[in-house]
Design an enzyme around this catalytic site. Structure first.
Site, PDB file in Angstrom:
ATOM      1  N   ASP A  47       0.823  -1.212   0.000  1.00 28.82           N
ATOM      2  CA  ASP A  47       0.000   0.000   0.000  1.00 28.82           C
ATOM      3  C   ASP A  47       0.856   1.260   0.000  1.00 28.82           C
ATOM      4  O   ASP A  47       2.009   1.261   0.414  1.00 28.82           O
ATOM      5  CB  ASP A  47      -0.921   0.022   1.227  1.00 28.82           C
ATOM      6  CG  ASP A  47      -0.152   0.046   2.531  1.00 28.82           C
ATOM      7  OD1 ASP A  47       0.866  -0.669   2.632  1.00 28.82           O
ATOM      8  OD2 ASP A  47      -0.550   0.775   3.451  1.00 28.82           O
ATOM      9  N   GLU A  48       0.274   2.322  -0.505  1.00 29.29           N
ATOM     10  CA  GLU A  48       0.749   3.692  -0.349  1.00 29.29           C
ATOM     11  C   GLU A  48       2.203   3.920  -0.784  1.00 29.29           C
ATOM     12  O   GLU A  48       3.035   4.429  -0.036  1.00 29.29           O
ATOM     13  CB  GLU A  48       0.553   4.154   1.103  1.00 29.29           C
ATOM     14  CG  GLU A  48      -0.912   4.166   1.510  1.00 29.29           C
ATOM     15  CD  GLU A  48      -1.136   4.692   2.912  1.00 29.29           C
ATOM     16  OE1 GLU A  48      -2.032   5.514   3.097  1.00 29.29           O
ATOM     17  OE2 GLU A  48      -0.400   4.264   3.843  1.00 29.29           O
ATOM     18  N   ILE A  49       2.488   3.550  -2.027  1.00 32.15           N
ATOM     19  CA  ILE A  49       3.786   3.911  -2.617  1.00 32.15           C
ATOM     20  C   ILE A  49       3.968   5.428  -2.500  1.00 32.15           C
ATOM     21  O   ILE A  49       3.047   6.207  -2.775  1.00 32.15           O
ATOM     22  CB  ILE A  49       3.826   3.491  -4.095  1.00 32.15           C
ATOM     23  CG1 ILE A  49       4.049   1.980  -4.218  1.00 32.15           C
ATOM     24  CG2 ILE A  49       4.902   4.251  -4.858  1.00 32.15           C
ATOM     25  CD1 ILE A  49       5.483   1.555  -4.088  1.00 32.15           C
TER      26      ILE A  49
END
Length: 651
Positions: free
Chosen positions: A360-362
């Protein structure tokens, strides 16, 4: 103890129910004495009360895992006795008083295998002298024994603040409370099984360390509600609180030497969970949320933007959505093998057939403004701003295309560290935001709600990928229904500083989620609320596609403002609301027409059981409401509501 080895149709506010929920007459009836949570799929009861002495029961166990079932039988006695006082010994060879019901026969007919494939169904029958339980697998018998515990009713329930020890029972005697237990309204015939195979809680132990004792207590709560998955978000950017043999210096990323899970701690949690038929799925998140990895000399070269600071900034934003920052340099060919060593290590330690790999959430700003990434992903580029505009935090189309290609190589490489047969689980971002393809059969955990631009929520987007042949399984952790840690206000001092503060301001998805809101949500059949509509009146449509891909849901308790001291009150009894919604979904005509006036008395009784078992569960209402109607007179409920206009009963 001896061992021989509902609902009615109604109209409610739009913030809770879908606008298109059709009124329906429920075939469900009230459970006598509000005894069972979650509600069984089918059951019948009678009119006879039979006495029972939880300490004198004889359990006859045939088949299954004898050790687990023996421990569970012991818990029947312990948990039943916690809510009332037993009769005084007066006769019998052992000095015990034997009730009408003296035996419990448990028969497991099949051979146990992986918990992920376990058959949790069971039947339970009571007579005037005994209880008969049949199940295919041991886990089904475990669920039945919890049901039996909840069928055992004290003749006089002790107040929540009085312990059922010698002193408490003496005080109860002096106050005139009657001793003893009964199974009321017998004979019972229960045929039960879960509607969803994956019913979990996601527990964060990185933002604040949660001791093993509190994790075990949480597992007790999962068992009591027939939840079957602990998704252990064990590490994050803030700390790495677990021993590593691959990178021993990662222990320096723990908060202190006493805030570390040893291998023995992890094994103890897994064994404790297994005794209760609960899976433990670990999450070791990459490539974002990576700051803690930088404490290891072997991993630090692959971690960018440690503690923020990308492109010369000093604040965490816009480098990452939450401090501290840190993103794996996925373009570095050495990164995936380095982190793969952790995956190999921990996929051996954690025995479940599923391993959560994060995803998640690069942190695009971090990657787009770091020469270590850009020089590898975009060789020959001298002006970074042509691929990522740092001043506007805007990636170019070239950047996005290369991010997907680079991430695809990283994901494929690190996944090879998983043993054959292990299934990878990911957050939705990897397939929805980054466009990476993962193998069919992978589990995608969705957490985002409504996308105003796409006019869809994330669960529907994954169903759309499946319609094109992706073959993913889906676990719902919709933040607008299942994030139970919200409602405490902001914790960041720069709460008004840019989008980076949104996750902790009192905005739409971190508001407190009531048990009623959690209770009415069903991943396969509920309309998904449009979370861009902060007054809660805008509703989207129900999911479309092959809904069998949705295997269940997980409530989440993130740790920014949670530790062992307030974990219980944040989690319980609201997680129990999710548990019944997931276990009993097929018993309800529609998830949007559940009758709170039928459910709340049962949830209140269940909350009492949690308190008696040592949980600091949140109060649901003033005690007066347990015996008197609260709310129906002024809430606009129709006169024909099945339970809303009845005087409630308590135990």
């Amino acid at each position: 103890m001896q061992l021989s080895v509902i609902l009615a149709a109604t109209t409610l506010v739009a913030s809770v129910f879908a606008a298109d929920a059709a009124p329906a007459v429920s075939p469900l009836t009230k459970v006598p004495h509000n005894l069972l949570w979650p509600r069984p799929q089918t059951w019948t009861a009678g009119t006879t009360d039979n006495t029972i002495n939880p300490q004198a029961l004889v359990f006859n166990i045939v088949g299954g895992d004898q050790a687990k079932l023996t421990k569970a039988a012991n818990r029947v006695s312990t948990n039943a006795l916690a809510v009332g006082c037993n009769v005084l010994p007066s006769y019998g060879c052992s000095g015990q008083v034997y009730g009408d019901i003296t035996t419990v026969s448990v028969t497991v007919s099949g051979t146990d295998g992986d918990l992920a494939d376990a058959d949790e169904s069971y039947t339970l029958d009571t007579t005037s002298s005994g209880v008969t339980i049949t199940a295919v697998h041991t886990v089904g018998a475990l669920r039945a024994l919890e049901t039996l515990t909840q069928l055992i009713k004290p003749v006089s329930k002790l107040p929540d603040w009085i312990a059922s020890d010698a002193a408490g029972c003496a005080a109860a005697d002096a106050a005139g409370l009657a001793r003893g237990f009964v199974v009321p309204n017998g004979p019972w015939h229960i045929v039960d099984k879960p509607s969803y195979s994956y019913r979990g809680v996601s527990l964060d132990t990185s933002r604040n360390y949660i001791p093993v004792s509190a994790i075990k207590r949480t597992l007790d709560g999962l068992a009591a509600t027939k939840l079957n998955v602990l998704h252990w978000h064990i590490v994050d950017a803030t700390s790495f609180p677990v021993v590593s043999t691959s990178y021993p210096d990662l222990a320096t990323a723990a908060y202190d030497a006493l805030s570390v899970y040893s291998y023995d701690d992890v094994k103890a949690v897994i064994a404790y969970a297994a005794d209760r038929g609960i899976r433990v799925i670990p999450e070791f998140d990459t490539p974002a949320h990576a700051n803690a990895y930088s404490f290891s000399k072997g991993l630090a070269p692959y971690v960018l933007c440690v503690n923020g600071g990308a492109a010369g900034t000093t604040s965490f934003w816009p480098t990452c959505p939450e401090p501290p920052c840190g993103n794996v340099n996925i373009a570095d060919p050495g990164a995936a093998p380095a982190f793969g060593a952790l995956v190999k290590e921990y996929s051996a330690l954690f025995t479940d057939s599923v391993f959560h790999m994060g995803g998640d959430e690069i942190e695009r700003f971090c990657l787009g403004t770091s020469k270590e990434y850009v020089n590898l992903a975009h060789p020959g580029v001298t002006d970074f701003n042509t691929v990522f505009n740092a001043s506007t935090n805007t990636p170019s189309a070239t950047f996005e295309k290369q991010l997907t290609a680079t991430y695809q190589v990283y994901a494929d490489t690190i996944r090879k560290a998983l043993p054959t047969g292990k299934v990878a689980q990911y957050w939705e971002d990897i397939v929805l935001s980054e466009g990476v393809t993962v193998p069919a059969g992978s589990i995608i955990q969705v957490w985002n709600s409504w996308d105003n631009k796409a006019q869809k929520n994330s669960l529907q987007k994954v169903l759309d990928l499946n319609a094109k042949g992706a073959g993913y399984k889906i676990v719902d952790t919709n933040n607008d229904y299942y994030y139970l840690d919200g409602g405490s206000g902001a914790w960041l001092t720069d709460r008004g500083f840019g989008p980076g503060g949104d996750s902790w301001k009192e905005n739409y998805w971190t508001k407190y989620k009531t048990w009623q809101r959690v209770y009415t949500h069903d991943p396969r059949t509920s309309a998904q609320e449009n979370t861009t509509d902060t007054d809660g009146t805008g509703l989207a449509g129900k999911p479309k596609g092959d809904l069998s891909a949705i295997i269940g849901a997980s409530a989440a308790i993130w740790g920014e403002r949670i530790d062992a001291n307030n974990l219980d009150v944040k989690l319980w009894p609201r997680a129990a609301a999710a548990a019944e919604a997931l276990w009993s979904a097929d018993a309800f005509p529609t998830p949007d027409a559940k009758d709170f006036f039928e459910a709340q008395p049962r949830l209140q009784v269940f909350r009492d059981r949690l308190i008696s078992r040592g949980f600091n569960a949140e109060a649901l209402q003033p005690f007066w409401c347990n015996y008197n109607q609260c709310g129906a007179a002024f809430s606009g409920y129709p006169a024909g509501l099945a339970f809303g206009n009845q005087k409630p009963t308590y135990w």
